[in-house]
Design an enzyme around this catalytic site. Structure first.
Site, short mmCIF file in Angstrom:
data_model
loop_
_atom_site.label_atom_id
_atom_site.label_comp_id
_atom_site.label_asym_id
_atom_site.label_seq_id
_atom_site.Cartn_x
_atom_site.Cartn_y
_atom_site.Cartn_z
N CYS A 172 46.20 47.10 33.51
CA CYS A 172 47.02 46.22 33.31
C CYS A 172 47.70 45.46 34.75
O CYS A 172 48.12 46.25 35.53
CB CYS A 172 48.30 46.82 32.57
SG CYS A 172 49.56 45.47 32.24
N CYS B 110 44.40 39.45 34.15
CA CYS B 110 45.01 40.09 32.98
C CYS B 110 43.80 40.79 32.30
O CYS B 110 42.94 39.86 32.05
CB CYS B 110 45.83 39.18 32.24
SG CYS B 110 46.12 39.86 30.47
N1 DGL Z 1 46.90 43.48 29.94
C1 DGL Z 1 48.09 43.04 30.86
C2 DGL Z 1 47.67 42.44 31.94
O1 DGL Z 1 46.39 42.98 32.57
C3 DGL Z 1 49.01 42.15 30.24
C4 DGL Z 1 49.31 41.91 28.72
C5 DGL Z 1 50.97 41.62 28.53
O2 DGL Z 1 51.48 40.58 28.72
O3 DGL Z 1 51.53 42.67 28.23
O4 DGL Z 1 48.34 41.95 32.63
#
Ligand code: DGL
Length: 259
Positions: free
Chosen positions: A74, A188
């Site tokens: 993330c 993301c």
């Molecule tokens: N999957 C997360 C990232 O790589 C973000 C998603 C969220 O906003 O929680 O930033």
């Protein structure tokens, strides 16, 4: 003795785009996938609160699952909490941060965009990556409020409108003195699941840079050459909100996970 797992962490199911590359690079490892769906989306969290929240969650996760390595799949979390996690816990942490350096190196037009959450584009860490590695580029930071939620819906089989996708990615495309944006870094982990939709609505073709494979290779460097035992069956998935719905269960089964 059972090989300790590799813990893969995200706010939702975006980190599955990293898990699938981890499985390609290290098919003989055991994984625990953790989706902090109780905290989703991370994009709008206030920074100090998110650091506390993820730190406290990891105290429990490490105690419960005893991982040998954690992959923070993330960007929104990694660009903020890695230093505090590394200080507080002894296991190694591999993060996922915007692929600014490879994007800048590969771009010919030197117009590069970083498509991320509002949290990631605000981070000092993201800005220092640009200052350090993309000095010869114009980097457009695009923080989308809606795309992570749209990706969650898409992965669960719900219909996502192409018009809405188009509106979210439109700011990535810029023209300057006859040059055009040629690379968009997917900063993301949810976004690779929408890559085909992005290609359909993009005003011109660009390279959509997904760093998952590089993250998986980096993670493999922290592990011993051979696991002490081979994993059997499905890996475990943990959802912090508790019960998951039917569509989510189907998705995680598809990724070789069970709750
Ligand atoms: N999957 C997360 C990232 O790589 C973000 C998603 C969220 O906003 O929680 O930033």
């Amino acid at each position: 003795m059972k090989e300790p797992p590799v813990l893969v962490f995200d706010s939702g199911i975006g980190g599955l785009s990293v898990l699938r590359e981890l499985r390609v690079v290290m098919p003989d490892r055991r994984f625990v996938y953790v989706a902090d769906d109780a905290g989703f989306p991370y994009g709008n969290w206030e920074e100090a609160a998110l650091v506390r929240h993820i730190g406290d969650l990891f105290a429990t996760l490490i105690e419960t699952h005893r991982p040998q390595l954690a992959v923070i799949a993330c960007n929104t979390a990694s660009t903020l909490v890695l230093p505090s996690l590394r200080t507080r816990f002894t296991i190694p942490f591999v993060g996922t941060v915007p692929a600014v350096k490879p994007a800048a190196e590969r771009s010919r037009s030197k117009l590069v965009s970083v498509l991320a959450t509002p949290g990631t584009v605000k981070r000092d860490y993201t800005r220092s990556l640009i200052a350090e590695f993309a000095r010869d580029c114009e980097v457009q930071l695009v923080g989308s409020v809606r795309l992570a939620t749209m990706a969650e819906a898409h992965v669960r089989g719900e219909r996502v409108g192409l018009d809405e996708v188009e509106a979210e990615i439109a700011p990535c495309f810029r023209e300057r003195d006859g040059r055009r944006t040629d690379i968009v870094a997917l900063a993301c982990t949810h976004y690779p699941f929408l890559a085909n939709a992005f290609r359909k609505v993009a005003p011109w073709p660009v390279d959509w840079l997904d760093p998952a494979e590089a993250i998986a290779r980096q993670a493999s460097r922290f592990l011993p050459d051979r696991p002490s035992s081979l994993p059997e069956g499905f890996d475990l998935a943990v959802f912090t909100a508790g019960e998951i719905d039917y569509a989510t269960r189907r998705v995680i089964h598809g990724f070789g996970l069970h709750t």
